[in-house]
Motif scaffolding. Structure first.
Motif, PDB file in Angstrom:
ATOM      1  N   CYS A   1       0.845  -1.187   0.000  1.00 50.48           N
ATOM      2  CA  CYS A   1       0.000   0.000   0.000  1.00 50.48           C
ATOM      3  C   CYS A   1       0.878   1.234   0.000  1.00 50.48           C
ATOM      4  O   CYS A   1       2.087   1.177   0.259  1.00 50.48           O
ATOM      5  N   SER A   2       0.242   2.391  -0.271  1.00 47.54           N
ATOM      6  CA  SER A   2       0.986   3.634  -0.372  1.00 47.54           C
ATOM      7  C   SER A   2       1.301   4.183   1.016  1.00 47.54           C
ATOM      8  O   SER A   2       0.443   4.193   1.893  1.00 47.54           O
ATOM      9  N   VAL A   3       2.534   4.639   1.177  1.00 50.62           N
ATOM     10  CA  VAL A   3       2.948   5.206   2.464  1.00 50.62           C
ATOM     11  C   VAL A   3       2.903   6.730   2.447  1.00 50.62           C
ATOM     12  O   VAL A   3       3.304   7.374   3.407  1.00 50.62           O
ATOM     13  N   THR A   4       2.397   7.320   1.365  1.00 48.78           N
ATOM     14  CA  THR A   4       2.341   8.764   1.235  1.00 48.78           C
ATOM     15  C   THR A   4       0.918   9.209   0.955  1.00 48.78           C
ATOM     16  O   THR A   4       0.237   8.652   0.087  1.00 48.78           O
ATOM     17  N   VAL A   5       0.434  10.207   1.724  1.00 46.99           N
ATOM     18  CA  VAL A   5      -0.886  10.787   1.515  1.00 46.99           C
ATOM     19  C   VAL A   5      -0.754  11.962   0.568  1.00 46.99           C
ATOM     20  O   VAL A   5       0.048  12.881   0.791  1.00 46.99           O
ATOM     21  N   ASP A   6      -1.560  11.941  -0.500  1.00 52.08           N
ATOM     22  CA  ASP A   6      -1.550  13.062  -1.439  1.00 52.08           C
ATOM     23  C   ASP A   6      -2.450  14.198  -0.963  1.00 52.08           C
ATOM     24  O   ASP A   6      -2.054  15.370  -0.984  1.00 52.08           O
ATOM     25  N   SER A   7      -3.663  13.848  -0.480  1.00 52.40           N
ATOM     26  CA  SER A   7      -4.604  14.890  -0.069  1.00 52.40           C
ATOM     27  C   SER A   7      -5.730  14.293   0.757  1.00 52.40           C
ATOM     28  O   SER A   7      -5.941  13.075   0.781  1.00 52.40           O
ATOM     29  N   VAL A   8      -6.449  15.197   1.442  1.00 50.52           N
ATOM     30  CA  VAL A   8      -7.664  14.843   2.179  1.00 50.52           C
ATOM     31  C   VAL A   8      -8.778  15.755   1.685  1.00 50.52           C
ATOM     32  O   VAL A   8      -8.581  16.976   1.582  1.00 50.52           O
TER      33      VAL A   8
ATOM     34  N   LYS B   1     -12.263  20.635  10.611  1.00 49.72           N
ATOM     35  CA  LYS B   1     -11.025  20.183   9.966  1.00 49.72           C
ATOM     36  C   LYS B   1     -10.855  18.681  10.141  1.00 49.72           C
ATOM     37  O   LYS B   1     -11.080  18.133  11.215  1.00 49.72           O
ATOM     38  N   ALA B   2     -10.463  18.007   9.038  1.00 48.46           N
ATOM     39  CA  ALA B   2     -10.131  16.581   9.065  1.00 48.46           C
ATOM     40  C   ALA B   2      -8.650  16.439   8.732  1.00 48.46           C
ATOM     41  O   ALA B   2      -8.192  16.923   7.690  1.00 48.46           O
ATOM     42  N   THR B   3      -7.903  15.773   9.629  1.00 46.20           N
ATOM     43  CA  THR B   3      -6.447  15.630   9.460  1.00 46.20           C
ATOM     44  C   THR B   3      -6.095  14.157   9.329  1.00 46.20           C
ATOM     45  O   THR B   3      -6.585  13.322  10.105  1.00 46.20           O
ATOM     46  N   SER B   4      -5.230  13.835   8.369  1.00 45.30           N
ATOM     47  CA  SER B   4      -4.796  12.454   8.164  1.00 45.30           C
ATOM     48  C   SER B   4      -4.031  11.954   9.385  1.00 45.30           C
ATOM     49  O   SER B   4      -3.105  12.614   9.863  1.00 45.30           O
ATOM     50  N   ASP B   5      -4.432  10.779   9.875  1.00 49.34           N
ATOM     51  CA  ASP B   5      -3.696  10.183  10.993  1.00 49.34           C
ATOM     52  C   ASP B   5      -2.331   9.674  10.556  1.00 49.34           C
ATOM     53  O   ASP B   5      -1.394   9.629  11.366  1.00 49.34           O
ATOM     54  N   MET B   6      -2.207   9.311   9.295  1.00 49.56           N
ATOM     55  CA  MET B   6      -0.943   8.765   8.808  1.00 49.56           C
ATOM     56  C   MET B   6       0.048   9.872   8.495  1.00 49.56           C
ATOM     57  O   MET B   6       1.248   9.734   8.737  1.00 49.56           O
ATOM     58  N   GLN B   7      -0.467  11.007   7.992  1.00 51.64           N
ATOM     59  CA  GLN B   7       0.410  12.108   7.609  1.00 51.64           C
ATOM     60  C   GLN B   7      -0.259  13.408   8.054  1.00 51.64           C
ATOM     61  O   GLN B   7      -1.033  14.006   7.314  1.00 51.64           O
ATOM     62  N   PRO B   8      -0.001  13.886   9.291  1.00 59.16           N
ATOM     63  CA  PRO B   8      -0.727  15.013   9.884  1.00 59.16           C
ATOM     64  C   PRO B   8      -0.621  16.326   9.126  1.00 59.16           C
ATOM     65  O   PRO B   8      -1.387  17.249   9.403  1.00 59.16           O
TER      66      PRO B   8
ATOM     67  N   ASP C   1      -6.262   6.124  -3.089  1.00 64.72           N
ATOM     68  CA  ASP C   1      -7.081   5.050  -2.529  1.00 64.72           C
ATOM     69  C   ASP C   1      -6.229   3.937  -1.930  1.00 64.72           C
ATOM     70  O   ASP C   1      -6.694   3.191  -1.067  1.00 64.72           O
ATOM     71  N   SER C   2      -4.977   3.843  -2.401  1.00 62.92           N
ATOM     72  CA  SER C   2      -4.110   2.749  -1.937  1.00 62.92           C
ATOM     73  C   SER C   2      -3.336   3.102  -0.673  1.00 62.92           C
ATOM     74  O   SER C   2      -2.455   2.360  -0.244  1.00 62.92           O
ATOM     75  N   VAL C   3      -3.629   4.258  -0.059  1.00 60.02           N
ATOM     76  CA  VAL C   3      -2.886   4.669   1.128  1.00 60.02           C
ATOM     77  C   VAL C   3      -3.077   3.642   2.251  1.00 60.02           C
ATOM     78  O   VAL C   3      -4.151   3.032   2.386  1.00 60.02           O
ATOM     79  N   CYS C   4      -2.030   3.418   3.029  1.00 57.72           N
ATOM     80  CA  CYS C   4      -2.077   2.361   4.056  1.00 57.72           C
ATOM     81  C   CYS C   4      -3.087   2.663   5.157  1.00 57.72           C
ATOM     82  O   CYS C   4      -3.842   1.785   5.580  1.00 57.72           O
ATOM     83  N   ILE C   5      -3.102   3.877   5.672  1.00 58.37           N
ATOM     84  CA  ILE C   5      -3.981   4.246   6.780  1.00 58.37           C
ATOM     85  C   ILE C   5      -4.889   5.381   6.317  1.00 58.37           C
ATOM     86  O   ILE C   5      -4.414   6.474   6.000  1.00 58.37           O
ATOM     87  N   LYS C   6      -6.198   5.136   6.312  1.00 63.26           N
ATOM     88  CA  LYS C   6      -7.153   6.105   5.784  1.00 63.26           C
ATOM     89  C   LYS C   6      -7.902   6.851   6.893  1.00 63.26           C
ATOM     90  O   LYS C   6      -8.806   7.627   6.602  1.00 63.26           O
ATOM     91  N   ASN C   7      -7.531   6.626   8.139  1.00 65.53           N
ATOM     92  CA  ASN C   7      -8.218   7.282   9.253  1.00 65.53           C
ATOM     93  C   ASN C   7      -7.880   8.765   9.318  1.00 65.53           C
ATOM     94  O   ASN C   7      -6.759   9.186   8.979  1.00 65.53           O
ATOM     95  N   VAL C   8      -8.857   9.561   9.794  1.00 64.30           N
ATOM     96  CA  VAL C   8      -8.642  10.997   9.993  1.00 64.30           C
ATOM     97  C   VAL C   8      -9.120  11.383  11.389  1.00 64.30           C
ATOM     98  O   VAL C   8      -9.920  10.678  12.018  1.00 64.30           O
ATOM     99  N   SER C   9      -8.623  12.500  11.876  1.00 66.06           N
ATOM    100  CA  SER C   9      -9.067  13.087  13.148  1.00 66.06           C
ATOM    101  C   SER C   9      -9.816  14.374  12.851  1.00 66.06           C
ATOM    102  O   SER C   9      -9.384  15.170  12.004  1.00 66.06           O
ATOM    103  N   TRP C  10     -10.953  14.584  13.579  1.00 68.49           N
ATOM    104  CA  TRP C  10     -11.815  15.739  13.344  1.00 68.49           C
ATOM    105  C   TRP C  10     -11.650  16.773  14.459  1.00 68.49           C
ATOM    106  O   TRP C  10     -11.447  16.415  15.616  1.00 68.49           O
ATOM    107  N   ARG C  11     -11.775  18.036  14.088  1.00 70.43           N
ATOM    108  CA  ARG C  11     -11.677  19.107  15.084  1.00 70.43           C
ATOM    109  C   ARG C  11     -12.488  20.315  14.612  1.00 70.43           C
ATOM    110  O   ARG C  11     -12.542  20.610  13.420  1.00 70.43           O
ATOM    111  N   SER C  12     -13.129  20.999  15.602  1.00 69.21           N
ATOM    112  CA  SER C  12     -13.882  22.217  15.309  1.00 69.21           C
ATOM    113  C   SER C  12     -13.105  23.422  15.808  1.00 69.21           C
ATOM    114  O   SER C  12     -12.493  23.388  16.885  1.00 69.21           O
TER     115      SER C  12
END
Length: 374
Positions: free
Chosen positions: A43-50, A110-117, A74-85
């Motif tokens: 899988c991809s170890v780099t996030v392009d965008s959210v 705001k949604a931030t990638s857990d794999m690449q903040p 779509d092939s990113v290893c970790i697709k989880n995000v963290s939400w904040r207001s």
């Protein structure tokens, strides 16, 4: 055999399979390489965008909506995000992207990638007002005893309106007061009007409050029978029933002030050896009670109830011997209930106690003697 198989993906894209065997306590780890080359990530170890969708949110009143966040590729290893207001007073967001509007204004979600903040996306949530169109108290007439409290309740429409603030007023605070939450406290016997008004929409409703007195049905002096040394003092207490009696004002008087005097607070003082009757009374229902005090010399035994035993105790002195009759639940902390006999002396002394009768006993019942230096 009870085995559990779990699959993990490392940040470098390597898939690890673990097999946990509970019976023998072994953990076996396998590196899975579907391509046959474990040096190549699966899988991809780099996030392009959210990207958050929808990209713009408008809410009216107290409402909810759910956002979704897509992490590319779509092939990113970790697709989880963290939400904040950016402003929880306007809108909150939970870990699933569910947004709840709480106040007027705007907030960035705001949604931030857990794999690449350093990869994130934000959307603007704008919350508009939903005006109050209806308001009504659930109580329009209540009766309360003096010092009683009652919480007024109401309905407000629409239920999703944001500004639900109510302004409360009492026409006569000497009769009944009302706090900012609509809790009414009765002060004096009379009638008054409580007014409730919505801050948004200025809609008014009222409740008539009738305050009445609760009259005493019984009054008892505590302790009721006792002895007191000359120049010694004792605080008498008037037990009034019911406990929620509105006016508990009492008057104290000694029928034999040359033997024992009592002041307006119920503090009794021994004046001279003898016997005196003490009367407590209240104008409410013309109730009264009396007790007898034996004033003795400081060299004699004195006695009194401690606490409020179910049956008053007494002590009779005859040629230096004291016969005590007493009852009570316990001698423990502030739950004391017993009859006390006491005496002052100087130098050596001896007390011999004999239990003549013991009945309706409980495991905690006891008698004791105590000597103290002064």
């Amino acid at each position: 055999m009870n085995s559990a198989v779990k699959v993990h993906v490392t940040p470098t894209g390597i898939r690890i399979i673990t097999s946990e065997d509970d019976l023998v306590g072994k953990i076996l780890v396998y590196e899975w390489c579907p391509t046959g080359d474990c040096s190549k990530p699966i899988c991809s170890v780099t996030v392009d965008s959210v990207t958050i969708s929808p990209s713009n949110i408008n809410l009216i009143g107290n409402d909810t909506t759910t956002l979704s966040a897509h992490v590319y590729p779509d092939s990113v290893c970790i697709k989880n995000v963290s939400w904040r207001s950016s402003d929880n007073n306007v809108a909150t967001v939970d870990y699933r992207g569910k947004v709840i509007s709480l106040g007027l204004g705007s907030a960035w979600i705001k949604a931030t990638s857990d794999m690449q903040p350093n990869k994130s996306d934000s959307v603007l949530v704008t919350v508009a007002n939903l005006p109050v169109t209806g308001f009504a108290l659930k109580q329009h007439s209540i009766e309360m005893p003096i010092m009683g409290q009652f919480q007024l309740t109401y309905t407000i429409e629409p239920i999703h309106t944001l500004n639900k603030k109510i302004i409360w007023e009492s026409d006569s605070e000497t009769t009944a007061t009302v706090d900012a939450a609509g809790k009414v406290t009765a002060v004096a016997e009379a009638q008054t009007l409580i007014t409730a008004r919505t801050k948004d929409g200025d809609i008014i409703d009222t409740c008539i409050v009738t305050v009445y007195s609760i009259h005493a049905t019984n009054i008892t002096i505590i302790p009721s029978g006792f002895s007191l040394w000359v120049n010694d003092t004792l605080k008498l207490r008037a037990q009034i029933e019911p406990d929620i009696t509105s006016d508990k004002t009492v008057s104290w008087v000694s029928l034999n002030p040359e033997v024992a005097a009592v002041n307006t607070a119920g503090i009794l003082e021994g004046i001279a050896v003898g016997q005196a009757k003490i009367v407590v009374s209240m104008s409410d229902n013309h109730l009264h009670d009396t007790c007898t005090v034996n004033v003795v010399a400081a060299s004699e035994f004195a006695n009194r109830d401690i606490g409020n035993p179910c049956a008053p105790g007494n002590a009779v002195t005859n040629n230096g011997s004291v016969t005590v009759t007493a009852s009570g639940d316990d001698i423990y902390n502030n739950q004391d209930q017993f009859h006390m006999v006491y005496k002052q002396w100087t130098g050596d002394g001896q007390i011999i106690a004999k239990i003549v009768n013991w009945y309706d006993s409980e495991p905690w019942q006891n008698w004791c003697d105590d000597a103290r230096n002064h």
